[in-house]
Design an enzyme around this catalytic site. Structure first.
Site, mmCIF file in Angstrom:
data_model
loop_
_atom_site.group_PDB
_atom_site.id
_atom_site.type_symbol
_atom_site.label_atom_id
_atom_site.label_comp_id
_atom_site.label_asym_id
_atom_site.label_seq_id
_atom_site.Cartn_x
_atom_site.Cartn_y
_atom_site.Cartn_z
ATOM 1 N N ASN A 23 0.885 -0.795 -0.203
ATOM 2 C CA ASN A 23 -0.368 -0.079 0.202
ATOM 3 C C ASN A 23 0.911 1.351 0.040
ATOM 4 O OD1 ASN A 23 -2.483 -1.546 -0.263
ATOM 5 N ND2 ASN A 23 -3.000 -0.992 2.088
ATOM 6 N N CYS A 116 -16.369 -3.945 -4.861
ATOM 7 C CA CYS A 116 -15.977 -4.541 -4.553
ATOM 8 C C CYS A 116 -16.158 -5.699 -3.766
ATOM 9 C CB CYS A 116 -14.288 -4.641 -4.906
ATOM 10 S SG CYS A 116 -13.832 -3.953 -3.082
ATOM 11 N N ARG A 121 -16.830 0.900 -1.768
ATOM 12 C CA ARG A 121 -15.982 2.092 -2.166
ATOM 13 C C ARG A 121 -16.515 2.965 -3.372
ATOM 14 N NH1 ARG A 121 -11.590 -2.113 -2.010
ATOM 15 N NH2 ARG A 121 -9.284 -0.280 -0.756
ATOM 16 N N ASP A 304 -7.200 -4.210 7.804
ATOM 17 C CA ASP A 304 -6.806 -5.084 6.901
ATOM 18 C C ASP A 304 -6.122 -6.572 8.263
ATOM 19 O OD1 ASP A 304 -7.290 -3.670 3.954
ATOM 20 O OD2 ASP A 304 -5.631 -3.096 3.775
ATOM 21 N N ARG A 396 -2.542 -10.937 -4.817
ATOM 22 C CA ARG A 396 -2.636 -9.697 -5.058
ATOM 23 C C ARG A 396 -1.944 -9.208 -3.859
ATOM 24 N NH1 ARG A 396 -7.592 -7.593 -3.520
ATOM 25 N NH2 ARG A 396 -6.349 -6.562 -4.089
HETATM 26 C C1 UD1 Z 1 -7.210 1.377 1.588
HETATM 27 C C2 UD1 Z 1 -6.184 0.192 1.653
HETATM 28 C C3 UD1 Z 1 -6.471 -1.157 1.776
HETATM 29 C C4 UD1 Z 1 -7.692 -0.938 3.247
HETATM 30 C C5 UD1 Z 1 -8.295 1.039 3.409
HETATM 31 C C6 UD1 Z 1 -8.903 1.121 4.834
HETATM 32 C C7 UD1 Z 1 -4.159 0.727 -0.586
HETATM 33 C C8 UD1 Z 1 -4.140 0.688 -2.100
HETATM 34 N N1 UD1 Z 1 -5.862 0.390 0.187
HETATM 35 O O1 UD1 Z 1 -7.573 1.639 0.861
HETATM 36 O O2 UD1 Z 1 -6.587 -1.972 1.547
HETATM 37 O O3 UD1 Z 1 -8.632 -1.753 3.837
HETATM 38 O O4 UD1 Z 1 -7.328 1.588 3.019
HETATM 39 O O5 UD1 Z 1 -7.470 1.211 5.342
HETATM 40 O O6 UD1 Z 1 -3.514 1.683 -0.071
HETATM 41 N N2 UD1 Z 1 -14.354 6.106 1.327
HETATM 42 C C9 UD1 Z 1 -16.029 6.970 0.796
HETATM 43 N N3 UD1 Z 1 -15.527 7.600 -0.900
HETATM 44 C C10 UD1 Z 1 -14.570 7.785 -1.219
HETATM 45 C C11 UD1 Z 1 -13.691 7.341 -0.103
HETATM 46 C C12 UD1 Z 1 -13.534 6.345 0.601
HETATM 47 O O7 UD1 Z 1 -16.871 6.876 1.261
HETATM 48 O O8 UD1 Z 1 -14.526 8.945 -2.230
HETATM 49 C C13 UD1 Z 1 -15.015 5.055 2.136
HETATM 50 C C14 UD1 Z 1 -14.212 3.560 1.295
HETATM 51 O O9 UD1 Z 1 -16.196 2.737 1.066
HETATM 52 C C15 UD1 Z 1 -14.392 3.046 3.078
HETATM 53 C C16 UD1 Z 1 -13.733 3.855 3.899
HETATM 54 O O10 UD1 Z 1 -14.005 5.459 2.759
HETATM 55 O O11 UD1 Z 1 -15.797 2.822 3.979
HETATM 56 C C17 UD1 Z 1 -11.984 3.639 4.083
HETATM 57 O O12 UD1 Z 1 -11.968 3.296 2.211
HETATM 58 P P1 UD1 Z 1 -10.003 4.430 1.802
HETATM 59 O O13 UD1 Z 1 -9.185 4.612 3.025
HETATM 60 O O14 UD1 Z 1 -10.746 4.772 1.118
HETATM 61 O O15 UD1 Z 1 -9.657 3.086 1.125
HETATM 62 P P2 UD1 Z 1 -8.382 2.738 0.196
HETATM 63 O O16 UD1 Z 1 -8.342 3.846 -0.337
HETATM 64 O O17 UD1 Z 1 -9.295 2.245 -0.775
#
Ligand code: UD1
Length: 417
Positions: A23, A116, A121, A304, A396
């Site tokens: 990450n 997903c 997400r 995670d 992955r």
């Molecule tokens: C990253 C990590 C993933 C980890 C997650 C949370 C990477 C590549 N992946 O994923 O392994 O599980 O952080 O620690 O670093 N959300 C919204 N709107 C948005 C963006 C996010 O509602 O625009 C929500 C998501 O649906 C989720 C929460 O915020 O419920 C956290 O997601 P986010 O921190 O964005 O995760 P990722 O960056 O996708």
């Protein structure tokens, strides 16, 4: 398609080295698109997700040479700013090219990532932040198109400390005019690593690791070499492998501070955890005690690690309660753990786990990366053999996990399905 045949019951013993963080690597490789020149990233783990990010960069026109754990990226010849549905489907985190592309080329188009296995997400926070910088966003036919005349530094408040949105906004504001302030930013160690990489290239980013990040726009970046931090989730997974098998394992190349929530919870279960410089030793000689867990953004307990920790709790004394607050659908492993004899009741976002003395082997399926890791851990501790389908999900995020565990005394064979 490949599967693992796992014979459980062996106590893991020995030393295992942690690879570079997936990450951290993904946003840092994406950030190399900001540079009209070459940079080198070291400590890059050989993972399927990283290979997808490499493919995305090559598709955009970058020259990428990946030898051993070093990736040399030259993004001077980028000739396309579109990421197709195929690449987006292969990995959600491909959306991390949005920030650097809009910053450098004032244009980017990516296929909408969609839901997903662990939740819906959305990308609303990424888009809200980009709009605050002056980016015009249109969503049509499943694609997000971002365009800007110029990017203007601005103040952005994230409703939720999203890791991806924080990273995309940091990268998007690198060439913006003036200062961008990201409030309620994610505080994960990977955000600090991204800041360090950006600053090595000549960017002006401050505050990563706190909830306020300030980015002052610059005109130019220059090439650099950067080594990514160790993977704290891989390290945490090995800690559970030691604990669940009643083992004695030294995990090297870690940053123990990044593992604090996991170390503390593990100690609460009665497992012995010794921390020394860049090593953690985990020793377990009796059944773990039950504990309650609630996932939270960093520095809270990482989502995670929730599936892997739950695997441990299925064999704990008494009843544990796990609450998932980050993703709405992160319990796909529950059904599979039940097949192995676990007693888990789901009530909305909460799982109630009544510990059993032992699990038993079964045929199970990895639905996603960490669910797959949890099933490997459960199988290591189970009576009899387990057949674990769809191990591509595990590849992955873990470099040949079976080799690492077999070297510690596990019995895992990879076969083609
Ligand atoms: C990253 C990590 C993933 C980890 C997650 C949370 C990477 C590549 N992946 O994923 O392994 O599980 O952080 O620690 O670093 N959300 C919204 N709107 C948005 C963006 C996010 O509602 O625009 C929500 C998501 O649906 C989720 C929460 O915020 O419920 C956290 O997601 P986010 O921190 O964005 O995760 P990722 O960056 O996708």
């Amino acid at each position: 398609m490949q599967r693992f045949m796992i014979v459980g019951g062996n106590r893991l013993q020995g030393t295992v080295r942690v690879s570079g963080s997936k990450n951290s690597t993904l946003p840092i490789v994406a950030a190399s698109l900001l540079l009209d020149g070459e940079c080198t990233i070291k400590g890059v783990p050989r993972l399927r997700d990283v290979a997808v990010m490499r493919d995305v960069l090559v598709h955009l026109g970058a020259d990428v040479v990946w030898e051993k754990d070093a990736m040399h990226i030259n993004a001077s010849s980028i000739n396309c700013q579109d990421v197709s549905e195929d690449l987006m489907r292969r990995m959600r985190a491909s959306n991390l090219v949005l920030g650097p592309l809009i910053s450098r080329f004032k244009h980017a188009k990516i296929s909408y990532p969609g839901g997903c296995n662990i939740g819906s997400r959305p990308m609303n926070l990424h888009m809200k932040g980009l709009q605050a910088l002056g980016v015009e966003i249109t969503e049509k036919f499943g694609y997000i198109t971002a365009r800007a005349q110029k990017l203007q530094g601005s103040e952005v408040y994230l409703d939720m400390p999203s890791v991806g949105a924080t990273e995309n906004l940091m990268m998007a504001s690198i060439y913006a005019k003036g200062t961008t302030i990201i409030r309620n930013a994610a505080r994960e160690p990977e955000i600090i690593d991204l800041q360090n990489f950006l600053n090595r290239m000549g960017a002006m980013v401050k505050g990563a690791g706190t909830d306020t990040i300030r980015v002052t726009g610059v005109d130019k970046l220059s090439g650099t070499t950067h080594t990514v931090i160790p993977d704290r989730i891989e390290a945490g997974t090995h800690m559970i492998a030691a604990a669940i098998t009643g083992g004695d394992v030294i995990i090297t190349d870690v940053i123990p501070e990044h593992l604090e929530p996991v170390i503390n919870k593990l100690r609460e279960t009665g497992v012995y955890v010794e921390v020394k410089d860049d090593q953690v030793r985990v020793v377990a000689d009796k059944r773990p005690k039950s504990v309650d867990i609630k996932t939270m953004p960093y520095p809270g307990f990482p989502t995670d690690m929730q599936p892997q920790f739950m695997a441990l709790l299925t064999v704990a004394e008494n009843t544990s309660v796990v609450t998932e607050t980050v993703f709405e659908n992160r319990y796909k492993h529950v059904m599979e753990l039940r097949r192995m004899g676990a007693d888990i009741r789901l009530e909305g976002q909460t799982a109630v786990i009544k510990g059993m003395p032992r699990l038993s082997g079964a045929t199970v399926e990895a639905s996603d990366l960490r669910a797959g890791a949890a099933l490997v851990l459960a199988a290591l501790a189970a009576e009899d053999g387990t057949v674990l389908e769809q191990v591509e999900h595990i590849d992955r995020g873990y470099e040949r996990l079976e080799n690492k565990y077999n070297a510690l005394g596990a019995r895992i064979i990879r076969v083609n399905s």
